[in-house]
Design a protein around this motif. Structure first.
Motif: not given
Length: 292
Positions: A192, A235, A220, A171, A216, A174-175, A164, A194-196
């Motif tokens: 990978v 995206c 990142l 961002i 984004i 990220i996972s 987090y 990514v959530h904004t």
């Protein structure tokens, strides 16, 4: 792929009464391997007292598919864009964007609430003014999700499975998704996710997707400069990400018409987590059973 981009974890909180009522659902999904306990290291995650986090190794859609298999004789069709719902000879005539209309005895709507209000046909006049005001009061947050996909054998050198991010204008999360879901394999390429942030999602909601993707990616790269170049990128915009204000006092559903039955439900009538979905599903099931 979409289910992978759409969800972080399934969280069970043992101290909550409604969660205790849902315990059988968790036990069943765990016993079939649909859910597994989250064991991967997650940086920055706030763990609530009495909570337990789970992941779906095959994606959150595997939960839906599991329950659909329990519905004997059900024919399931995906990618059906409903546009109109009208009454015809005591049944519901449902029109789609493509293909001929079909007749149904019962219709259950679980799409985001604003999309219910956008439907055309008799449903426009069937929704009464009080119901319309309640439905219009529902609000959602908006986000973007970015998926980076790599060839098998690619190594992503970070000590965490997910992280987090705080104090970043773009961002939030990220996972390393296969690592988070504990399905790492030399035969499967890593990915990978990514959530904004909600603020970023709202600000760029109607912007050009290509420009949003590049923006984004630039953020990142500053956070994880060691990331290798992906083989593909997706995206995805969530106009209706999570419910910030649900339909008030809805008991998980709202009956729009009784004979024939037209009822709506989903997280817009409870809350945007797994338990909220169970609450709505159980309430909808009771309504349908009473009309059979």
């Amino acid at each position: 792929m979409c289910s992978m981009l759409n969800i972080l974890f399934v969280c069970y909180v043992s101290s909550s009464l409604c969660r205790l009522l849902h315990l059988s659902f968790y036990k069943e999904l765990l016993s079939h391997g649909i859910l597994q306990q989250l064991t991967a290291p997650i940086e920055g995650m706030v763990v609530k007292k009495g909570s337990c986090n789970y992941v779906a190794p095959q994606g959150i859609s595997s939960i839906v598919k599991y329950y659909l298999k329990q519905s004997a004789g059900a024919d399931v069709f995906y990618e059906q864009h409903v546009t109109h719902i009208s009454l015809r000879d005591g049944k519901w005539e449902v029109f789609r964007k493509t293909g001929p209309p079909e007749l149904f005895d019962i219709v259950i709507l679980t799409m985001p609430v604003p999309q219910i209000l956008h439907l055309q046909g008799d449903i426009v006049n069937i929704i009464n003014e009080s119901q319309k005001q309640q439905l219009e009061s529902v609000s959602y947050s908006s986000r973007y999700a970015l998926g980076l996909f790599y060839e098998a054998g690619t190594w992503i050198d970070v000590p965490w499975a997910a992280q987090y991010i705080t104090n970043n204008p773009c961002i939030h999360f990220i996972s390393i998704d296969n690592k988070k879901r504990n399905i790492e394999s030399p035969e499967i390429g890593p990915s990978v996710v990514v959530h904004t942030t909600v603020t970023f999602g709202s600000e760029y909601l109607d912007s050009d997707p290509t420009e949003v993707q590049q923006l984004i990616l630039s953020y990142l790269e500053r956070i994880v400069p060691s990331l290798p170049k992906p083989s593909s990128i997706k995206c995805q915009k969530w106009r209706y990400s999570q419910v910030t204000k649900a339909v008030p006092n809805s008991l998980g559903q709202m009956i729009l018409h009784t004979q024939p039955l037209l009822v709506c439900g989903g997280d817009g009538f409870t809350r945007s987590n797994f338990d909220g979905c169970i609450d709505s599903a159980m309430s909808l099931a009771e309504v349908v059973k009473s009309h059979l």
